[in-house]
Write an enzyme that holds these catalytic residues in place. Structure first.
Site, short mmCIF file in Angstrom:
data_model
loop_
_atom_site.label_atom_id
_atom_site.label_comp_id
_atom_site.label_asym_id
_atom_site.label_seq_id
_atom_site.Cartn_x
_atom_site.Cartn_y
_atom_site.Cartn_z
N ALA A 250 12.44 -4.14 12.34
CA ALA A 250 12.78 -5.15 13.35
C ALA A 250 14.22 -4.97 13.80
O ALA A 250 15.13 -4.86 12.98
CB ALA A 250 12.55 -6.55 12.78
N GLN A 251 14.41 -4.95 15.09
CA GLN A 251 15.74 -4.65 15.63
C GLN A 251 16.45 -5.91 16.11
O GLN A 251 17.49 -6.30 15.59
CB GLN A 251 15.61 -3.67 16.80
N HIS B 130 5.32 -3.82 23.93
CA HIS B 130 6.75 -3.96 24.17
C HIS B 130 7.09 -3.12 25.39
O HIS B 130 6.66 -1.98 25.50
CB HIS B 130 7.55 -3.48 22.95
N GLU C 158 2.46 -11.45 10.55
CA GLU C 158 1.78 -10.94 11.74
C GLU C 158 0.25 -10.92 11.61
O GLU C 158 -0.47 -10.97 12.61
CB GLU C 158 2.30 -9.54 12.08
N LYS D 64 0.81 -1.21 0.00
CA LYS D 64 0.00 0.00 0.00
C LYS D 64 0.85 1.27 0.00
O LYS D 64 0.36 2.35 -0.31
CB LYS D 64 -0.97 -0.01 1.17
N ARG E 218 3.73 -13.89 22.60
CA ARG E 218 4.81 -14.27 21.68
C ARG E 218 6.17 -14.17 22.37
O ARG E 218 6.48 -13.17 23.03
CB ARG E 218 4.79 -13.35 20.48
N LEU F 80 9.54 -13.12 13.11
CA LEU F 80 10.20 -13.18 11.79
C LEU F 80 10.35 -14.65 11.38
O LEU F 80 10.13 -15.02 10.22
CB LEU F 80 11.56 -12.49 11.85
N HIS G 221 2.85 -3.28 20.28
CA HIS G 221 3.98 -3.72 19.46
C HIS G 221 3.62 -4.86 18.51
O HIS G 221 4.06 -4.89 17.37
CB HIS G 221 5.09 -4.17 20.42
N GLU H 214 17.23 -12.71 24.52
CA GLU H 214 16.14 -11.78 24.83
C GLU H 214 15.22 -12.42 25.86
O GLU H 214 15.39 -13.59 26.23
CB GLU H 214 15.37 -11.43 23.54
N ARG I 238 7.74 -10.78 28.05
CA ARG I 238 7.31 -9.39 27.87
C ARG I 238 6.06 -8.98 28.62
O ARG I 238 5.93 -7.85 29.06
CB ARG I 238 7.02 -9.17 26.40
#
Ligand code: FAD
Ligand code: SIN
Length: 518
Positions: free
Chosen positions: A45-46, A241, A373, A34, A384, A390, A349, A113, A288
């Site tokens: 994404a980090q 997040h 997603e 779009k 998650r 990813l 997030h 993480e 999280r």
């Protein structure tokens, strides 16, 4: 105008691109975005992509971590095959040319993480998504069978409904024939007819006032499927997040990767009290949902608008090596994170729920796939595990490809589909009607349907949203379509799904926490 293709793919993030690249060897692909092709969550994404690539790690450990984070709602079989496929999918990405950071020994430099019992997150500094998007887009642009159309907004998928056949949520054989797509340059709605359609439209963070998601994340795919009477579930599980940069007015909110906590950063309140020990023995690396609720609680107790992330225990060398983007961004707002405390706040997030798919990414609507997603595969359950999204997109797009190339062999294009009818539509008089309603939706969702919910707040949100819904439908039914109006309509649908599914969930589980549930 009508366009015909074997494979229609809506979305150019990791899910859409990785799928398009594979099916393109078996037929023509129309791939639409779009906005610009690289504008999506993937590019932002980090932290990285979780996978089992190290001898010290094992599939069993990653599976266990995913199941624990998911709080009893994961589909164990899905978790197993997704994680067991992780090694292969990473090999494929590396084969395409993706560069993940490595140690001097040549082994992958893996990060850790929240919720992970091992270091298993492959990354490209703190710009992993950009690297993946870069390499996939490069390959897609080179493929002769793929037509990439930027600035093309899918409004609705086409089903029997558009042939005048009545369908509802119990109709067993709803079938997708393609999509109506607004060409933003020509300002015209075209009919894209396809043998199979893939929805890879990403998340819906913009239903909240504060989100890490880019502006394209407006839940379009989920809204389209729900309107077409397909199955959607688990929308109540919105992941906030824990750490986005507290910088009021900035949209989207800038993410401070969980990998920074993985490297040793700690959370404290404005009195510099380090509070995570009060909430969980895993401290800053608890899943999280727990960390975000702890921060929310601290902010409520103290009345402050944010907490601090203390990165001063991480060496400046590590900060610059591993988190150059985060370091530079914070410095640009006047904070040197190697010396000063960083104000952070939770932000919407990730959507754990979405379009229900089976193990081949097939939705409840025939010839329609969903990946990434926008889908709900069963991998994440109620929460998650960091950096699993990813991976999920790669695995399910691969499975969808294996399935779809068989389906197109025996499928004909349905050519009786009528073109979009804009008769009697007028130009929308005032943009303010749309922008103001959008702000109201975001305020309602952030105020009443955030990290901690209550029955009263959910009811209030439902009632308020119903008013905006009525006004917007009236506007939609008489207006020439614009992206802003279509997105508003989609976000209202997303808000409705989150609220009603939150109301239906009478237990506190994972990301869903209602003070009236015991
Ligand atoms: P996206 O990459 O969001 O792409 C969506 C695509 O759909 C876009 O091309 C968009 O133009 C298109 N689209 C949407 N609606 C329409 C429409 N109506 N018509 C046409 N096109 C449409 N996950 C991890 O695993 N690891 C991480 O480190 C990580 N870090 C993150 C950091 C940030 C700041 C954010 C926001 C998310 C992060 N996530 C991470 C989550 C992860 O990035 C996303 O879940 C994932 O990239 C989604 O990929 P996708 O292909 O489904 O969608
Ligand atoms: C992050 O880098 O903290 C984001 C990781 C994710 O959302 O999985």
């Amino acid at each position: 105008m009508k366009r015909v293709t074997d494979f229609l793919v809506i979305g150019t993030g990791i899910a859409g691109l990785s799928y398009a690249l594979k099916v393109a060897d078996y037929g023509g692909v129309l791939l639409v975005a779009k906005s610009l092709a690289d504008e999506g969550s993937t590019n932002y994404a980090q932290g990285g992509i979780a996978a089992v690539v190290d001898a010290l790690d094992s599939y069993e450990k990653h599976i266990k971590d995913t199941l624990i984070a998911g709080d009893g709602l994961c589909d164990e079989e899905v978790v197993r095959f997704t994680i067991e496929d992780s090694t292969e999918r990473i090999k494929e990405l590396v084969g395409y040319g993706a560069q993940f950071d490595r140690k001097r020994s040549g082994e992958f430099d893996l990060a850790r993480e929240g919720g992970h019992s091992e270091h298993r997150v492959l990354h490209h500094k703190d710009r992993t998504g950009q690297e993946i998007e870069r390499i996939l887009l490069e390959k897609v642009r080179q493929h002769p069978n793929i037509s990439l159309l930027e600035n093309h907004f899918a409004i609705d998928i086409i089903t029997q409904h558009h042939l005048g056949v009545e369908v509802n949520h119990r109709t067993p054989d709803i079938r997708c024939y393609g999509a109506y797509v607004l060409d933003l340059k020509e300002n015209r709605i075209d009919t894209f007819l396809a043998k199979t359609t893939m929805l890879a439209t990403g998340g819906n963070g913009n239903v909240y006032a504060t989100t890490t998601n880019p502006i394209v994340a407006t839940g379009d795919g989920v809204a389209m499927v729900h309107r077409a009477k397909g199955t959607v579930r688990n929308m109540e599980f919105i992941q906030f997040h824990p750490t986005s940069l507290y910088n009021p007015g900035e949209k989207p909110s800038f993410l401070i990767s969980e990998a920074v906590r993985g490297a040793g950063a700690r959370l404290c309140n404005l009195k510099t009290e380090y509070f995570m020990a009060k909430y969980d023995k895993r401290l800053e690396l608890a899943p999280r949902d727990i960390v975000a609720r702890a921060i929310d609680n601290e902010m409520k107790i103290t009345g402050d608008d944010h907490v601090y992330l203390d990165c001063r225990g991480i060496s400046k060398y590590t900060l610059l090596q591993h988190f150059p983007t985060i370091y530079a961004k914070c410095l640009s707002t006047g904070i040197d994170i190697s010396k000063e405390l960083l104000p952070v706040v939770p932000a919407a997030h990730y959507s754990c729920g979405g379009i229900v798919v089976d193990e081949n990414a097939c939705t409840s609507i025939e010839r329609l796939y969903a990946s990434g997603e926008c889908s709900c595969t069963g991998l994440h359950g109620a929460n998650r595990l960091a950096s699993n999204s990813l991976l999920e997109a790669l695995v399910f797009s691969h499975r969808a490809y294996l399935h779809a190339v068989e389906v197109v062999r025996d499928t004909e294009i349905c050519s009786d589909i009528p073109e979009w009818n804009s008769e009697g539509m007028v130009l929308n008089e005032e943009m303010i009607l749309i922008t103001q309603s959008l702000k109201e939706v975001q305020t309602i969702m952030s105020s009443y349907v955030g990290i901690v919910r209550s029955n009263l707040r959910l009811k209030r949100a439902f009632d308020r949203l119903a008013i905006i819904h009525r006004e917007t439908e009236a506007l939609y039914n008489r207006s020439v379509h614009s992206v802003a109006l279509a997105e508003l309509r989609n976000l209202i649908k997303i808000g409705y799904l989150i609220i009603t599914m939150s109301m239906e969930r009478r237990e506190n589980r994972g990301l869903h926490y209602n003070v009236d549930n015991r």
